[in-house]
Design an enzyme around this catalytic site. Structure first.
Site, short mmCIF file in Angstrom:
data_model
loop_
_atom_site.label_atom_id
_atom_site.label_comp_id
_atom_site.label_asym_id
_atom_site.label_seq_id
_atom_site.Cartn_x
_atom_site.Cartn_y
_atom_site.Cartn_z
N SER A 15 -35.21 -0.71 -12.05
CA SER A 15 -34.65 -1.76 -11.56
C SER A 15 -33.47 -1.41 -10.71
CB SER A 15 -34.32 -2.76 -12.64
OG SER A 15 -33.58 -2.33 -13.56
N GLU A 17 -29.61 -3.10 -9.01
CA GLU A 17 -28.46 -4.13 -8.73
C GLU A 17 -27.99 -4.07 -7.32
OE1 GLU A 17 -25.56 -4.82 -11.87
OE2 GLU A 17 -24.23 -4.45 -10.54
N GLY A 108 -18.37 -12.23 -18.61
CA GLY A 108 -17.38 -12.09 -17.42
C GLY A 108 -16.13 -11.46 -17.58
N ASP A 109 -15.37 -11.09 -16.71
CA ASP A 109 -14.02 -10.66 -16.74
C ASP A 109 -13.01 -11.72 -16.76
OD1 ASP A 109 -15.02 -7.66 -17.11
OD2 ASP A 109 -15.15 -7.77 -14.72
N LYS A 169 -26.06 -11.78 -29.26
CA LYS A 169 -26.61 -12.16 -28.17
C LYS A 169 -28.23 -12.03 -28.09
CE LYS A 169 -23.83 -9.33 -25.39
NZ LYS A 169 -23.27 -8.71 -24.51
N PHE A 220 -12.93 2.09 -10.20
CA PHE A 220 -14.04 0.99 -10.52
C PHE A 220 -14.39 1.11 -12.06
CE2 PHE A 220 -18.11 -0.99 -11.07
CZ PHE A 220 -17.78 -2.35 -10.61
N HIS A 270 -32.07 1.39 -14.95
CA HIS A 270 -31.52 0.25 -14.01
C HIS A 270 -30.44 1.16 -13.04
CE1 HIS A 270 -30.46 -3.80 -13.00
NE2 HIS A 270 -29.12 -3.56 -12.66
#
Length: 298
Positions: A15, A17, A108-109, A169, A220, A270
């Site tokens: 997959s 992104e 999220g950040d 989750k 990053f 991924h």
């Protein structure tokens, strides 16, 4: 250690992104990348969602175009950051109406940046598990993917707490997880052992990032808690102004990582493409993928 049964014998599931483009030039690059990778028939492709929902409309437009113009299965990223539940619910409803049946749900950040304290919106979802539960409750036909952290989330006190979060989750309805980038395969396998020991059985897809620009990528990923080993940094030493050699080195590094994972029984990959096709296409080729279904086992 095998995670899922691939649709094509002797080949893993792959997959990709992508991130939504900001300019016309970036838009052209993205769709050239998609055109190059689509014939490899990935299981799904995901499109990221900027901090605080900053790319919401561009993410939605990219997802809708994928649905209309390709045969790919798109997965829309969604975060809890900076919005009330009603607003996030509307985003999910729009995706469902458009035909999206896969969402990558993330906390999220922090809007103040990675490394600062996360503060949930007072009227928003407090955790990713809350978001997952809401999506699954309202749309049982939506597949929900979540994140996982081989080196644990930077905000987790320890691995036990981190896996507690993943368990929550999963209990809320998550059907797979994708890991943060890692460069040492032992980190992934040790993490997977901890996850399985907890009784969590969902697929945990390794997140793989080809380092097109090593310095940029290192800055990053380290902010998000990924360790960049010295041996990897040394391979790119002296190549700041030599993009072609950097590309060859990056391809060699990722090829080695992926092929070792595959040899150990990993059946899902991924790829964080950074909207570039070349290295991801090459690594997929080494795994045995051929365009338009003309595949051979690696």
């Amino acid at each position: 250690m095998t995670e899922t049964t691939p649709a094509t014998p002797n080949l893993p599931n792959i997959s990709f992104e992508f991130f939504p483009p900001k300019t016309e030039e970036m838009d052209r690059t993205l769709w050239e990348t998609i055109e190059r990778l689509a014939p490899l028939s990935p299981s799904f492709v995901s499109v990221t969602y900027g901090a605080g929902g900053s790319t919401r409309e561009r993410t939605h437009a990219t997802i809708v175009r994928l649905l209309k113009e390709t045969n790919l299965t798109p997965a829309a990223h969604l975060t809890c950051v900076g919005a009330p539940k009603s607003e996030i619910d509307d985003v999910v409803a729009r995706y469902h109406d458009a035909g999206v049946r896969h969402i990558v749900a993330l906390r999220g950040d922090p809007t103040t940046g990675i490394g600062t304290q996360y503060v949930a919106h007072p009227d928003g979802y407090q955790t990713c598990a809350d978001l997952v539960a809401s999506i699954r409750e309202r749309y049982s036909d939506i597949d929900v993917t979540v994140s996982a952290y081989p080196e644990k989330h930077p905000e987790s006190a320890d691995f036990s707490a981190d896996i507690d979060t993943l368990q929550a989750k999963v209990d809320a309805g998550a059907t797979r997880a994708i890991t943060q980038v890692f460069f040492d395969n032992d980190l992934y396998f040790r993490y997977l052992d901890k996850v399985r020991a907890r009784g969590i059985t969902i697929p945990v897809l390794p997140g793989i990032m080809p380092m097109h620009n090593f310095k940029q990528a290192r800055n990053f990923v380290t902010r998000a808690g990924t360790t960049v080993p010295n041996w990897l940094a040394e391979k790119f030493d002296g190549l700041d102004d030599d993009a072609e050699t950097r590309k060859l080195v990056a391809a060699t590094v990722v090829a080695g990582q992926v092929q070792k994972l595959a040899k150990a029984g990993v059946n899902d990959f991924h790829f964080y493409t950074m909207n570039r096709a070349d290295l991801v296409f090459a690594i997929s080729h080494l795994l045995g993928f051929r365009p338009n279904g003309a595949r051979k086992a690696a």
